[in-house]
Structure formats: C-alpha cells, structure tokens
Motif scaffolding. Structure first.
Motif, PDB file in Angstrom:
ATOM      1  N   CYS A 151      -6.825  18.253  -6.629  1.00 49.16           N
ATOM      2  CA  CYS A 151      -5.551  18.041  -5.947  1.00 49.16           C
ATOM      3  C   CYS A 151      -5.696  18.400  -4.465  1.00 49.16           C
ATOM      4  CB  CYS A 151      -4.463  18.874  -6.616  1.00 49.16           C
ATOM      5  SG  CYS A 151      -2.830  18.694  -5.874  1.00 49.16           S
ATOM      6  N   LEU A 152      -6.285  19.556  -4.181  1.00 51.98           N
ATOM      7  CA  LEU A 152      -6.495  19.960  -2.787  1.00 51.98           C
ATOM      8  C   LEU A 152      -7.385  18.958  -2.051  1.00 51.98           C
ATOM      9  CD1 LEU A 152      -7.052  23.805  -3.215  1.00 51.98           C
ATOM     10  CD2 LEU A 152      -5.043  22.669  -2.216  1.00 51.98           C
ATOM     11  N   HIS A 153      -8.387  18.450  -2.744  1.00 51.25           N
ATOM     12  CA  HIS A 153      -9.300  17.469  -2.156  1.00 51.25           C
ATOM     13  C   HIS A 153      -8.558  16.178  -1.805  1.00 51.25           C
ATOM     14  CE1 HIS A 153     -12.751  14.972  -1.423  1.00 51.25           C
ATOM     15  NE2 HIS A 153     -12.518  14.237  -2.506  1.00 51.25           N
ATOM     16  N   LEU A 154      -7.721  15.700  -2.694  1.00 51.03           N
ATOM     17  CA  LEU A 154      -6.969  14.469  -2.419  1.00 51.03           C
ATOM     18  C   LEU A 154      -6.014  14.651  -1.244  1.00 51.03           C
ATOM     19  CD1 LEU A 154      -6.280  13.350  -6.086  1.00 51.03           C
ATOM     20  CD2 LEU A 154      -7.740  12.185  -4.402  1.00 51.03           C
ATOM     21  N   ILE A 155      -5.350  15.778  -1.198  1.00 55.59           N
ATOM     22  CA  ILE A 155      -4.433  16.071  -0.102  1.00 55.59           C
ATOM     23  C   ILE A 155      -5.199  16.133   1.218  1.00 55.59           C
ATOM     24  CG2 ILE A 155      -2.967  17.893   0.867  1.00 55.59           C
ATOM     25  CD1 ILE A 155      -2.195  18.457  -2.160  1.00 55.59           C
ATOM     26  N   GLY A 156      -6.331  16.827   1.204  1.00 53.95           N
ATOM     27  CA  GLY A 156      -7.141  16.922   2.414  1.00 53.95           C
ATOM     28  C   GLY A 156      -7.668  15.572   2.858  1.00 53.95           C
TER      29      GLY A 156
ATOM     30  N   LEU B 131       0.825  -1.207   0.000  1.00 54.54           N
ATOM     31  CA  LEU B 131       0.000   0.000   0.000  1.00 54.54           C
ATOM     32  C   LEU B 131       0.859   1.257   0.000  1.00 54.54           C
ATOM     33  CD1 LEU B 131      -3.042  -0.711   2.348  1.00 54.54           C
ATOM     34  CD2 LEU B 131      -3.089  -0.239  -0.105  1.00 54.54           C
ATOM     35  N   SER B 132       1.914   1.252   0.794  1.00 53.15           N
ATOM     36  CA  SER B 132       2.809   2.412   0.846  1.00 53.15           C
ATOM     37  C   SER B 132       3.405   2.705  -0.528  1.00 53.15           C
ATOM     38  CB  SER B 132       3.938   2.175   1.853  1.00 53.15           C
ATOM     39  OG  SER B 132       3.438   2.092   3.153  1.00 53.15           O
ATOM     40  N   LYS B 133       3.843   1.666  -1.210  1.00 57.99           N
ATOM     41  CA  LYS B 133       4.417   1.830  -2.547  1.00 57.99           C
ATOM     42  C   LYS B 133       3.376   2.373  -3.525  1.00 57.99           C
ATOM     43  CE  LYS B 133       7.917  -1.762  -2.115  1.00 57.99           C
ATOM     44  NZ  LYS B 133       8.325  -3.106  -2.525  1.00 57.99           N
ATOM     45  N   LEU B 134       2.155   1.868  -3.447  1.00 58.46           N
ATOM     46  CA  LEU B 134       1.104   2.319  -4.360  1.00 58.46           C
ATOM     47  C   LEU B 134       0.695   3.767  -4.092  1.00 58.46           C
ATOM     48  CD1 LEU B 134      -1.065  -0.922  -4.434  1.00 58.46           C
ATOM     49  CD2 LEU B 134       0.247   0.054  -6.355  1.00 58.46           C
ATOM     50  N   TYR B 135       0.553   4.129  -2.827  1.00 59.49           N
ATOM     51  CA  TYR B 135       0.236   5.524  -2.501  1.00 59.49           C
ATOM     52  C   TYR B 135       1.335   6.447  -3.004  1.00 59.49           C
ATOM     53  CZ  TYR B 135      -3.873   4.910   0.541  1.00 59.49           C
ATOM     54  OH  TYR B 135      -5.113   4.662   1.031  1.00 59.49           O
ATOM     55  N   ASP B 136       2.581   6.066  -2.766  1.00 56.10           N
ATOM     56  CA  ASP B 136       3.687   6.912  -3.199  1.00 56.10           C
ATOM     57  C   ASP B 136       3.731   7.028  -4.720  1.00 56.10           C
ATOM     58  OD1 ASP B 136       5.895   8.531  -2.133  1.00 56.10           O
ATOM     59  OD2 ASP B 136       7.143   7.189  -3.331  1.00 56.10           O
ATOM     60  N   ARG B 137       3.562   5.908  -5.399  1.00 56.63           N
ATOM     61  CA  ARG B 137       3.536   5.922  -6.871  1.00 56.63           C
ATOM     62  C   ARG B 137       2.464   6.875  -7.387  1.00 56.63           C
ATOM     63  NH1 ARG B 137       0.632   1.031  -9.642  1.00 56.63           N
ATOM     64  NH2 ARG B 137      -1.074   2.272  -8.833  1.00 56.63           N
ATOM     65  N   ASP B 138       1.275   6.793  -6.794  1.00 56.77           N
ATOM     66  CA  ASP B 138       0.160   7.576  -7.309  1.00 56.77           C
ATOM     67  C   ASP B 138       0.249   9.048  -6.912  1.00 56.77           C
ATOM     68  OD1 ASP B 138      -0.658   5.288  -8.539  1.00 56.77           O
ATOM     69  OD2 ASP B 138      -2.141   4.773  -7.011  1.00 56.77           O
ATOM     70  N   LEU B 139       0.843   9.337  -5.767  1.00 58.16           N
ATOM     71  CA  LEU B 139       1.072  10.745  -5.425  1.00 58.16           C
ATOM     72  C   LEU B 139       2.155  11.349  -6.312  1.00 58.16           C
ATOM     73  CD1 LEU B 139       0.650  10.718  -1.568  1.00 58.16           C
ATOM     74  CD2 LEU B 139      -0.764  11.949  -3.227  1.00 58.16           C
ATOM     75  N   LEU B 140       3.149  10.553  -6.704  1.00 63.74           N
ATOM     76  CA  LEU B 140       4.134  11.041  -7.684  1.00 63.74           C
ATOM     77  C   LEU B 140       3.470  11.303  -9.033  1.00 63.74           C
ATOM     78  CD1 LEU B 140       7.260   8.882  -6.826  1.00 63.74           C
ATOM     79  CD2 LEU B 140       7.022  11.370  -6.586  1.00 63.74           C
ATOM     80  N   LYS B 141       2.510  10.465  -9.392  1.00 64.42           N
ATOM     81  CA  LYS B 141       1.758  10.686 -10.635  1.00 64.42           C
ATOM     82  C   LYS B 141       0.914  11.960 -10.515  1.00 64.42           C
ATOM     83  CE  LYS B 141       0.178   9.801 -14.712  1.00 64.42           C
ATOM     84  NZ  LYS B 141       0.948  10.290 -15.844  1.00 64.42           N
ATOM     85  N   LEU B 142       0.313  12.194  -9.358  1.00 66.89           N
ATOM     86  CA  LEU B 142      -0.436  13.435  -9.143  1.00 66.89           C
ATOM     87  C   LEU B 142       0.487  14.636  -9.316  1.00 66.89           C
ATOM     88  CD1 LEU B 142      -2.932  15.056  -8.246  1.00 66.89           C
ATOM     89  CD2 LEU B 142      -2.240  14.594  -5.869  1.00 66.89           C
TER      90      LEU B 142
ATOM     91  N   VAL C   3       2.854  25.573  -4.328  1.00 71.71           N
ATOM     92  CA  VAL C   3       2.219  25.224  -3.058  1.00 71.71           C
ATOM     93  C   VAL C   3       1.544  23.857  -3.173  1.00 71.71           C
ATOM     94  CG1 VAL C   3       0.411  25.889  -1.413  1.00 71.71           C
ATOM     95  CG2 VAL C   3       1.965  27.633  -2.333  1.00 71.71           C
ATOM     96  N   LEU C   4       0.884  23.601  -4.308  1.00 72.59           N
ATOM     97  CA  LEU C   4       0.279  22.290  -4.515  1.00 72.59           C
ATOM     98  C   LEU C   4       1.336  21.189  -4.451  1.00 72.59           C
ATOM     99  CD1 LEU C   4      -2.246  23.020  -7.426  1.00 72.59           C
ATOM    100  CD2 LEU C   4      -2.762  22.771  -4.973  1.00 72.59           C
ATOM    101  N   ILE C   5       2.469  21.421  -5.096  1.00 70.11           N
ATOM    102  CA  ILE C   5       3.552  20.439  -5.110  1.00 70.11           C
ATOM    103  C   ILE C   5       4.091  20.231  -3.686  1.00 70.11           C
ATOM    104  CG2 ILE C   5       5.891  19.929  -5.969  1.00 70.11           C
ATOM    105  CD1 ILE C   5       3.604  19.736  -8.103  1.00 70.11           C
TER     106      ILE C   5
ATOM    107  N   ILE D  64       0.129  17.619 -12.178  1.00 70.85           N
ATOM    108  CA  ILE D  64       0.061  19.046 -11.842  1.00 70.85           C
ATOM    109  C   ILE D  64       1.186  19.802 -12.541  1.00 70.85           C
ATOM    110  CG2 ILE D  64       0.219  20.717  -9.935  1.00 70.85           C
ATOM    111  CD1 ILE D  64      -2.459  19.070 -10.067  1.00 70.85           C
ATOM    112  N   GLU D  65       2.359  19.217 -12.600  1.00 74.41           N
ATOM    113  CA  GLU D  65       3.497  19.860 -13.273  1.00 74.41           C
ATOM    114  C   GLU D  65       3.309  19.913 -14.777  1.00 74.41           C
ATOM    115  OE1 GLU D  65       7.105  18.764 -10.174  1.00 74.41           O
ATOM    116  OE2 GLU D  65       6.608  17.327 -11.750  1.00 74.41           O
ATOM    117  N   ALA D  66       2.501  19.021 -15.345  1.00 70.38           N
ATOM    118  CA  ALA D  66       2.362  18.924 -16.801  1.00 70.38           C
ATOM    119  C   ALA D  66       1.459  19.995 -17.405  1.00 70.38           C
ATOM    120  CB  ALA D  66       1.829  17.530 -17.176  1.00 70.38           C
ATOM    121  N   TYR D  67       0.749  20.726 -16.596  1.00 71.57           N
ATOM    122  CA  TYR D  67      -0.068  21.819 -17.138  1.00 71.57           C
ATOM    123  C   TYR D  67       0.848  22.884 -17.702  1.00 71.57           C
ATOM    124  CZ  TYR D  67      -4.575  20.143 -15.484  1.00 71.57           C
ATOM    125  OH  TYR D  67      -5.722  19.419 -15.314  1.00 71.57           O
ATOM    126  N   LYS D  68       0.654  23.208 -18.977  1.00 69.74           N
ATOM    127  CA  LYS D  68       1.509  24.198 -19.640  1.00 69.74           C
ATOM    128  C   LYS D  68       1.341  25.579 -19.022  1.00 69.74           C
ATOM    129  CE  LYS D  68       1.278  21.649 -23.944  1.00 69.74           C
ATOM    130  NZ  LYS D  68       0.619  21.550 -25.244  1.00 69.74           N
TER     131      LYS D  68
END
Length: 146
Positions: free
Chosen positions: A44-49, A5-16, A81-83, A20-24
């Motif tokens: 993004c704020l919702h997932l973090i919260g 689970l830890s690996k999956l959460y980390d993988r998916d938060l890196l994808k998040l 700030v999101l990052i 966010i970084e990919a927005y031009k």
C-alpha cells in the motif's frame, strides 16, 4: 482518455482502501507469510509513493519527495494513516489528471524507464497496470492471512 483513466485510478484506489479495511486484525497488514515477500501495508505504501512520485511530482509538479526504500521497510503504520494516504492520493489524481494537456501526454516520459522512449500517456497506463498488479497481491495476501 484522461476521463477514463481518472475513473479507473479512482475505482482501483477505492478497491485498495476496501482491501486495507477488510483485514480483520490491523497487525495482519504487516505480516509476511510463506513465500510472500511484501506485506499488504508495505505494498500500500509503495503504491501511494509510486503514484505520488510519477503523477503528482513528475507530471503535476507537487512537492512530493519519495523515499522508496521506506515504502518497503516502514512497519506498523496505523490503518487510519494508510487510509488517509489513499484518500490524499485520490484527491491528488483528481486534481492533476484532468488538467494534463495533450502535449504533455505526447511527450516522452523521463529517462527513468525505457530510456525515455515512451510517452506520458503510455506511462499513465503502465502505472495503472502496476497498481492493479499489486492490488491483486494485496487481495491474495488478505485472503491468505484472514
């Protein structure tokens, strides 16, 4: 199980973070278009919260205080700030998930969901699927906007 689970959460938060970084254009994080009702920034704020409340506060005992309405009403939070919030959430998960006991995992989760009839282990899997659901929405939003 917690290691996976830890690996999956980390993988998916890196994808998040990557999404966010990919927005031009940073302002596009906050656009709402067509029938999409939430911006990528708000999701993004919702997932973090969500993760900080249910895992950090409820399971890990952090002092995080959630303001769920603000997750959807706050606008134009800088990308940096999101990052930072994503990275802080990753660190929180890395400090809490490995330390959860089998007894904690087997306990019923709070009554906030399903009347407290599911275990914390089940709820951690639910939260991961929730993360992925909104991650897919963010990916779609980004491709629609960019």
């Amino acid at each position: 199980m917690l290691d996976s689970l830890s690996k999956l959460y980390d993988r998916d938060l890196l994808k998040l973070k990557s999404e966010i970084e990919a927005y031009k254009n940073e302002a596009d994080l906050w656009l709402i278009k067509a029938e999409i009702s939430n911006s990528a920034g708000n999701l993004c704020l919702h997932l973090i919260g969500n993760l900080n409340h249910y895992i950090g506060h409820q399971l890990g005992g952090t002092d995080y205080q959630r303001n769920r309405p603000l997750e959807f009403s706050d606008k134009n939070v800088p990308r940096t700030v999101l990052i930072e919030k994503i990275e802080a959430t990753r660190a929180m998960l890395k400090s809490i998930l490995p330390n959860l006991s089998s007894e904690t995992l087997a306990q019923n989760h709070t009554e906030e969901f399903y009347g407290g009839n599911d275990t914390n282990e089940f709820f951690l899997i639910h939260l991961l699927s929730h993360l992925n659901y909104h991650l897919g929405q963010i990916n779609y939003h980004r491709r629609l906007i960019n």
